[in-house]
Design an enzyme around this catalytic site. Structure first.
Site, mmCIF file in Angstrom:
data_model
loop_
_atom_site.group_PDB
_atom_site.id
_atom_site.type_symbol
_atom_site.label_atom_id
_atom_site.label_comp_id
_atom_site.label_asym_id
_atom_site.label_seq_id
_atom_site.Cartn_x
_atom_site.Cartn_y
_atom_site.Cartn_z
ATOM 1 N N LYS A 10 40.714 37.959 53.398
ATOM 2 C CA LYS A 10 40.374 38.725 52.196
ATOM 3 C C LYS A 10 40.920 37.944 51.009
ATOM 4 O O LYS A 10 42.131 37.888 50.793
ATOM 5 C CB LYS A 10 40.957 40.134 52.225
ATOM 6 C CG LYS A 10 40.488 40.967 51.037
ATOM 7 C CD LYS A 10 41.086 42.347 51.023
ATOM 8 C CE LYS A 10 40.409 43.189 49.935
ATOM 9 N NZ LYS A 10 40.365 42.545 48.620
ATOM 10 N N ARG A 13 29.629 41.716 41.328
ATOM 11 C CA ARG A 13 29.558 42.907 42.168
ATOM 12 C C ARG A 13 28.949 44.089 41.426
ATOM 13 O O ARG A 13 28.460 45.029 42.046
ATOM 14 C CB ARG A 13 30.944 43.257 42.714
ATOM 15 C CG ARG A 13 31.926 43.746 41.694
ATOM 16 C CD ARG A 13 33.321 43.891 42.295
ATOM 17 N NE ARG A 13 33.335 44.842 43.378
ATOM 18 C CZ ARG A 13 34.111 44.731 44.462
ATOM 19 N NH1 ARG A 13 34.905 43.686 44.589
ATOM 20 N NH2 ARG A 13 34.101 45.654 45.390
ATOM 21 N N GLU A 54 32.570 35.549 47.920
ATOM 22 C CA GLU A 54 33.542 35.575 46.831
ATOM 23 C C GLU A 54 33.674 34.170 46.269
ATOM 24 O O GLU A 54 33.354 33.181 46.928
ATOM 25 C CB GLU A 54 34.908 36.062 47.321
ATOM 26 C CG GLU A 54 34.907 37.471 47.850
ATOM 27 C CD GLU A 54 36.092 38.278 47.359
ATOM 28 O OE1 GLU A 54 36.907 37.757 46.575
ATOM 29 O OE2 GLU A 54 36.197 39.452 47.766
#
Length: 504
Positions: free
Chosen positions: A212, A232, A261
Site C-alpha cells: 500500500k 481518483r 498509484e
C-alpha cells in the site's frame, strides 16, 4: 411538472430522518413523479448538487444577497437549471454585479424555504457524497430495477444524473448499455480497513497481497496513441504528467485502462512527501520531481473489458501489458510470505499492504470487503467541518479543527472530535486562507466550512463519549496531512470510527 418546492420538501424529509429506508423511500417517491426532461437536473438537486456542476459563487457573494421571498412556490426545476447555467457563464468586466443581479432574480422567484435551499446549494453545504449510496438505492426503487445494476452503471458512467435518466427511461436494458469507454474515467474500487493482516488473510482466503503505497491514485486510459490520466476523483491531469503519458504510450498494446498509484521518489528510491506528488497534479509548469507509476489492476486490454472478470484474470492481463510497472505483491501467500511483504513495504517507506480477493470483480461504490487495507498505525480520513481561531503563537490563524465522520446513510458528517496538533506553520497559513474561501458562516470564535476537505488523522484510538453526536471521540488525534485526492464521499464512516472502540 415537478416544482423546486417538491425537491425542497423531499430534501427536508430526508434530512429529518436517520432511517436509510425512509430516505430512500422519500427520494424514490419524487423520482417517480418526474417528467423525462426533469430527471437529470432533479437528480443532481436531490443529491445536493447544482445541475451542471459548481457555479463559482463564493460565500461573500451569497451572504450579501437580500431578496424578499415569493409568497407561493412557482419555480420549476427547469427554470432553476437555466438560471444556474446563466450564472455559470457570466464573466469579464462587471461580472460580479451581473452575477449578483442574476442570483437576485432567481431568489426573488423563490419562497423562503426555496431560498434557503438554493443558498445552501450554491454555497456547497448540501453537497454530500455520502448521499450517493442512498440515491443509487432510490433510483433502483423508482425504476424497479436491481440496485447492483444501477451501481454498476454509475461506476461506469461516473454521473449519477445520467444513470438515473437511463434507469427511469429504459430500465435494466438501458443501464446495461453503459460500458467502459476509453477516455471516460470510471469510479474507483476502494479498500476497507482490516484490524490485522492475519484477520484479512483468514477472511478472504485466496488472495493477493500488495504494497500500500503512500502515493496518489491514478487511472490511465490509452486508445492508440491517445492517452488520458485521471485522479481518483475523476479529474483529468494528462497535461501535468507527461512522463506517465509517455510511459503508457510505450506499452505493448493498442488500448488499455490501468488502475494504480503514482508517487515521486527521492534519490534513494523512497517516497517523497505526499504533498510533493500532489503538487505535480496541479502544476502549471515543469517541475523537477518525476512521477513513477505502480499499477495494480487492468480494467481493459486491446478491446476486451475486464471489470467483470475475477481479479486473478485482471492480474494476468496486467502482467502481460505492464509487468515491469506492477506494484510489489504476492499471490496466494502463506501467512509468513504476507508478513514478510508487510515488513518490506514498511521498510521502503510505504503505508502497509492491501489484501485482495482473487475472485472479486471490479466494483466501485460502497467500501466492500473484497479489498482490505492493513496499516501499522491507526489513521482515519475525516471531513473538516469548522475551525477555531487560534490564540498565543497561533493568533490570527484558523487552528483547532472540528472533524466529522461520514454518515453512510446520507446525512451530514457526524462530528467525532477536534485537534490542533500536527499542524505546521505552512499548513496553518494554507488552511487559514483556504477555510475562509470555503466559509459558510461562523462567528468571532469559529468558522464553519463546506464539508468537503478530507484530512488524514493519526490517533491512538477512540473512546465512548456523550460530547459528540456519534457517541465516540478521538483519542490523541493529530493531523498527518490533507488529502486533496479524496472527496467527502471517501471519508471514513462513523461505523469505521465506532469499530475502533476496544472490543468493537
Amino acid at each position: 411538472m415537478v416544482l423546486l418546492s417538491d425537491v425542497v420538501a423531499a430534501s427536508a424529509e430526508v434530512a429529518a430522518t436517520s432511517s436509510r429506508k425512509a430516505k430512500t423511500s422519500a427520494i424514490a417517491a419524487l423520482l417517480r413523479r418526474l417528467e423525462p426532461a426533469e430527471v437529470t437536473a432533479a437528480t443532481a438537486l436531490l443529491a445536493g448538487e447544482l445541475p451542471g456542476g459548481r457555479a463559482g459563487v463564493g460565500w461573500s457573494t451569497l451572504s450579501a444577497l437580500r431578496v424578499a421571498p415569493a409568497t407561493e412556490p412557482r419555480l420549476t426545476i427547469g427554470e432553476v437549471e437555466a438560471a444556474v447555467g446563466e450564472v455559470r457563464t457570466i464573466s469579464g468586466s462587471g461580472s460580479g454585479q451581473r452575477r449578483t443581479d442574476a442570483l437576485s432574480a432567481l431568489l426573488g422567484r423563490a419562497t423562503e424555504a426555496e431560498q434557503s435551499f438554493l443558498l445552501r446549494l450554491l454555497g456547497g453545504e448540501l453537497r454530500q457524497g455520502a448521499l450517493e449510496g442512498v440515491m443509487v438505492e432510490a433510483i433502483a426503487a423508482a425504476a424497479e430495477v436491481r440496485t447492483e445494476t444501477v451501481r454498476r452503471a454509475f461506476m461506469l458512467s461516473g454521473r449519477l444524473p445520467a444513470t438515473a435518466e437511463a434507469a427511469l427511461s429504459g430500465g435494466e436494458p438501458a443501464l446495461a448499455e453503459f460500458h467502459l469507454e476509453l477516455g471516460r474515467p470510471i469510479r474507483p474500487m476502494l479498500a476497507s480497513p482490516a484490524e490485522t493482516l492475519d484477520a484479512a488473510l483468514a477472511e478472504l482466503g485466496g488472495c493477493s497481497v500488495e504494497h500500500k503505497l503512500d502515493g496518489a491514485r491514478i487511472q490511465v486510459h490509452r486508445d492508440g496513441d491517445e492517452v488520458h490520466v485521471y485522479t481518483r476523483t475523476l479529474r483529468e491531469i494528462t497535461r501535468n504528467v507527461a512522463e506517465l503519458v509517455e510511459l503508457v504510450r510505450g506499452l505493448d498494446c493498442r488500448s488499455v485502462v490501468l488502475d494504480g498509484e503514482t508517487l515521486a521518489l527521492d534519490d534513494a528510491g523512497r517516497p517523497r512527501p505526499f504533498q510533493e506528488t500532489m503538487a505535480r497534479f496541479g502544476a502549471q509548469e515543469q517541475r523537477d520531481e518525476l512521477l513513477h507509476p505502480y499499477f495494480f489492476d487492468c480494467l481493459h486490454l486491446d478491446g476486451t473489458d475486464l471489470v467483470d472478470r475475477p481479479l486473478a484474470d485482471r492480474l494476468k492481463a496486467l502482467e502481460q501489458v505492464a509487468g515491469d510497472h506492477r506494484i510489489p505483491g504476492v499471490l496466494s501467500p502463506t501467512p509468513e510470505d504476507a508478513a514478510a511483504l508487510f515488513d518490506d513495504a514498511l521498510a521502503h517507506g510505504h503505508e502497509g499492504v492491501v489484501v485482495k480477493d482473487l475472485d472479486s470483480p471490479y466494483a466501485a461504490g460502497r467500501r466492500g470487503k473484497a479489498w482490505r487495507k492493513v496499516k501499522p498505525e491507526h489513521t482515519l480520513d475525516l471531513v473538516v467541518l469548522a475551525a477555531e481561531w487560534g490564540h498565543g503563537r497561533r493568533r490570527g490563524y484558523l487552528s483547532n479543527l472540528h472533524l466529522g465522520a461520514r454518515d453512510p446513510d446520507g446525512g451530514p458528517p457526524i462530528m467525532v472530535g477536534k485537534t490542533f496538533k500536527g499542524l505546521t506553520d505552512e499548513l496553518l497559513d494554507w488552511q487559514t486562507a483556504e477555510f475562509q474561501r470555503r466559509a459558510t458562516g461562523g462567528d468571532d470564535w469559529v468558522v464553519r466550512v463546506v464539508p468537503e476537505l478530507v484530512v488524514e488523522i493519526e490517533l491512538d484510538g477512540v473512546q465512548t463519549s456523550s460530547r459528540y453526536p456519534g457517541g465516540v471521540a478521538l483519542r490523541f488525534a493529530r493531523v498527518l496531512r490533507y488529502r486533496p485526492d479524496k472527496d467527502a464521499a471517501e471519508a471514513d464512516t462513523i461505523e469505521a470510527v465506532r469499530g475502533m472502540l476496544r472490543g468493537g
